[in-house]
Design an enzyme around this catalytic site. Structure first.
Site, mmCIF file in Angstrom:
data_model
loop_
_atom_site.group_PDB
_atom_site.id
_atom_site.type_symbol
_atom_site.label_atom_id
_atom_site.label_comp_id
_atom_site.label_asym_id
_atom_site.label_seq_id
_atom_site.Cartn_x
_atom_site.Cartn_y
_atom_site.Cartn_z
ATOM 1 N N LYS A 5 0.820 -1.219 0.000
ATOM 2 C CA LYS A 5 0.000 0.000 0.000
ATOM 3 C C LYS A 5 0.855 1.271 0.000
ATOM 4 C CE LYS A 5 -4.064 -2.025 2.220
ATOM 5 N NZ LYS A 5 -5.066 -1.906 3.284
ATOM 6 N N ASP A 24 -10.150 2.509 2.823
ATOM 7 C CA ASP A 24 -10.285 1.729 4.067
ATOM 8 C C ASP A 24 -11.005 2.517 5.165
ATOM 9 O OD1 ASP A 24 -9.075 -0.572 3.117
ATOM 10 O OD2 ASP A 24 -7.084 -0.026 3.831
HETATM 11 P P1 NDP Z 1 0.681 -2.176 10.126
HETATM 12 O O1 NDP Z 1 1.708 -3.238 10.083
HETATM 13 O O2 NDP Z 1 0.843 -0.926 9.355
HETATM 14 O O3 NDP Z 1 0.489 -1.726 11.684
HETATM 15 C C1 NDP Z 1 0.388 -2.680 12.692
HETATM 16 C C2 NDP Z 1 -0.062 -2.006 13.985
HETATM 17 O O4 NDP Z 1 -0.312 -3.030 14.938
HETATM 18 C C3 NDP Z 1 0.975 -1.068 14.613
HETATM 19 O O5 NDP Z 1 0.309 -0.012 15.263
HETATM 20 C C4 NDP Z 1 1.673 -1.994 15.628
HETATM 21 O O6 NDP Z 1 2.231 -1.313 16.732
HETATM 22 C C5 NDP Z 1 0.499 -2.798 16.111
HETATM 23 N N1 NDP Z 1 0.851 -4.101 16.641
HETATM 24 C C6 NDP Z 1 1.358 -5.158 15.958
HETATM 25 N N2 NDP Z 1 1.522 -6.213 16.803
HETATM 26 C C7 NDP Z 1 1.123 -5.785 18.034
HETATM 27 C C8 NDP Z 1 1.047 -6.398 19.309
HETATM 28 N N3 NDP Z 1 1.432 -7.663 19.512
HETATM 29 N N4 NDP Z 1 0.569 -5.676 20.351
HETATM 30 C C9 NDP Z 1 0.160 -4.395 20.163
HETATM 31 N N5 NDP Z 1 0.214 -3.751 18.987
HETATM 32 C C10 NDP Z 1 0.695 -4.445 17.934
HETATM 33 O O7 NDP Z 1 -0.679 -2.925 9.770
HETATM 34 P P2 NDP Z 1 -2.010 -2.254 9.189
HETATM 35 O O8 NDP Z 1 -2.241 -1.009 9.968
HETATM 36 O O9 NDP Z 1 -1.957 -2.202 7.720
HETATM 37 O O10 NDP Z 1 -3.130 -3.347 9.536
HETATM 38 C C11 NDP Z 1 -3.581 -3.519 10.875
HETATM 39 C C12 NDP Z 1 -4.697 -4.554 10.889
HETATM 40 O O11 NDP Z 1 -5.860 -4.065 10.216
HETATM 41 C C13 NDP Z 1 -4.292 -5.854 10.182
HETATM 42 O O12 NDP Z 1 -4.691 -6.890 11.020
HETATM 43 C C14 NDP Z 1 -5.110 -5.849 8.913
HETATM 44 O O13 NDP Z 1 -5.461 -7.165 8.527
HETATM 45 C C15 NDP Z 1 -6.344 -5.062 9.327
HETATM 46 N N6 NDP Z 1 -7.011 -4.401 8.202
HETATM 47 C C16 NDP Z 1 -8.306 -4.743 7.909
HETATM 48 C C17 NDP Z 1 -8.973 -4.138 6.875
HETATM 49 C C18 NDP Z 1 -10.389 -4.516 6.574
HETATM 50 O O14 NDP Z 1 -10.910 -4.151 5.502
HETATM 51 N N7 NDP Z 1 -11.075 -5.214 7.466
HETATM 52 C C19 NDP Z 1 -8.335 -3.119 6.019
HETATM 53 C C20 NDP Z 1 -6.970 -2.789 6.437
HETATM 54 C C21 NDP Z 1 -6.345 -3.443 7.473
HETATM 55 P P3 NDP Z 1 3.747 -0.736 16.684
HETATM 56 O O15 NDP Z 1 3.666 0.579 15.959
HETATM 57 O O16 NDP Z 1 4.111 -0.599 18.099
HETATM 58 O O17 NDP Z 1 4.573 -1.764 15.939
#
Ligand code: NDP
Length: 263
Positions: free
Chosen positions: A71, A107
């Site tokens: 993306k 989104d």
């Molecule tokens: P990114 O990789 O950009 O961001 C991940 C986020 O999750 C960060 O804020 C990260 O925190 C946090 N994170 C990851 N692991 C943990 C953990 N164990 N504990 C706490 N925080 C955690 O991913 P996206 O933002 O692109 O996607 C996030 C979710 O949204 C995904 O699961 C994706 O499948 C879902 N999604 C669903 C959509 C839909 O249409 N339903 C559309 C888009 C996304 P940190 O910054 O500290 O690493």
């Protein structure tokens, strides 16, 4: 629209086999009487992704969806960006117009439409957004536009602070909260972290009650976040409705308002 033409669209990502987009768009095409071939395309890396989109549009493709992990690469490749793509720093919908590659991010607006479909009010409501990655970034502007009072909590606090700062000029700007500021009542908690994908424990103070709605962006899975919400009797929803609504917006971008689909 030429009703006798066969249009081509696709979703590009890695992995891609699990994507539900082809079946969702096939349904939209059936509902609007458009002949559509919608494929899944696996891209191996950024270079392969860029070559794929170039080839796709050169061959007359109508529109592309972009998913993990491309993306941000898609965002960088676009010549024209919507305000939502700019706000998110990421693109999930591509199309060609006037010979230029256009990008939008549907989104966040899809999320707001999904919440609306679940009869969750946003105007004046206290919303806690968990996460500060791409999905959370895309959600903030549409949530603020819908009148929500947004707080952001992220494991890495600096990212929540940076995200909140981008909207400091809004009348009700978002707040970046620390862990010990979470024990307060929210009307809605949205999990925009990827924590649920790997089943990590849901590590937050007790912040649900039976009137707090819970929205998990991950879909098709009873994540620890959803389990915690259900334990408190909170109305809870998974991200399938968001997936549907973001797809519906993409479809309308590619095929025009006259083919807009009712939620
Ligand atoms: P990114 O990789 O950009 O961001 C991940 C986020 O999750 C960060 O804020 C990260 O925190 C946090 N994170 C990851 N692991 C943990 C953990 N164990 N504990 C706490 N925080 C955690 O991913 P996206 O933002 O692109 O996607 C996030 C979710 O949204 C995904 O699961 C994706 O499948 C879902 N999604 C669903 C959509 C839909 O249409 N339903 C559309 C888009 C996304 P940190 O910054 O500290 O690493």
């Amino acid at each position: 629209m030429n009703q006798s033409a066969l249009y081509r669209c696709a979703v590009v990502g890695n992995p891609i086999a699990h994507s539900r987009s082809p079946e969702i768009h096939a349904q939209f095409a059936q509902d609007t009487g458009i002949s559509l071939q919608y494929d899944r395309i696996l891209a191996h890396d950024d270079a392969d992704f860029l070559a794929t989109i170039k080839r796709f549009f050169a061959d007359g493709g109508r529109g592309l969806n972009v998913t993990v992990p491309f993306k941000v690469t898609a965002f960088a490749a676009c010549e024209v960006l919507s305000p939502y793509a700019k706000a998110a720093g990421a693109v999930n919908t591509l199309w060609l117009a006037d010979g230029k590659l256009h990008g939008d991010n549907t989104d966040g607006r899809g999320l707001v439409k999904a919440l609306c479909s679940h009869h969750i009010e946003l105007q004046g409501k206290k919303v806690l957004l968990l996460g500060a990655g791409g999905a959370a970034r895309g959600a903030v502007l549409p949530l603020l536009e819908a009148g929500a009072k947004v707080s952001i909590y992220n494991r890495t606090h600096s990212k929540a602070l940076d995200l909140a700062k981008e909207y400091a000029h809004f009348p009700t700007p978002p707040k970046a909260l620390l862990h010990d500021q979470l024990a307060q009542a929210f009307d809605l908690i949205i999990n925009a972290t990827s924590a649920g994908l790997g089943n990590e424990a849901f590590d937050l103070p007790v912040i649900f009650n039976e009137t707090t709605a819970a929205y998990e962006m991950v879909y098709g899975k009873e994540t620890p976040f959803l389990q915690a919400a259900k334990r408190f009797g909170a109305p809870s929803f998974d991200g399938y409705s968001m997936l549907m609504e973001q797809a519906r917006l993409s479809f309308t971008i590619w095929f025009g308002e006259e083919n807009a689909l009712e939620s």
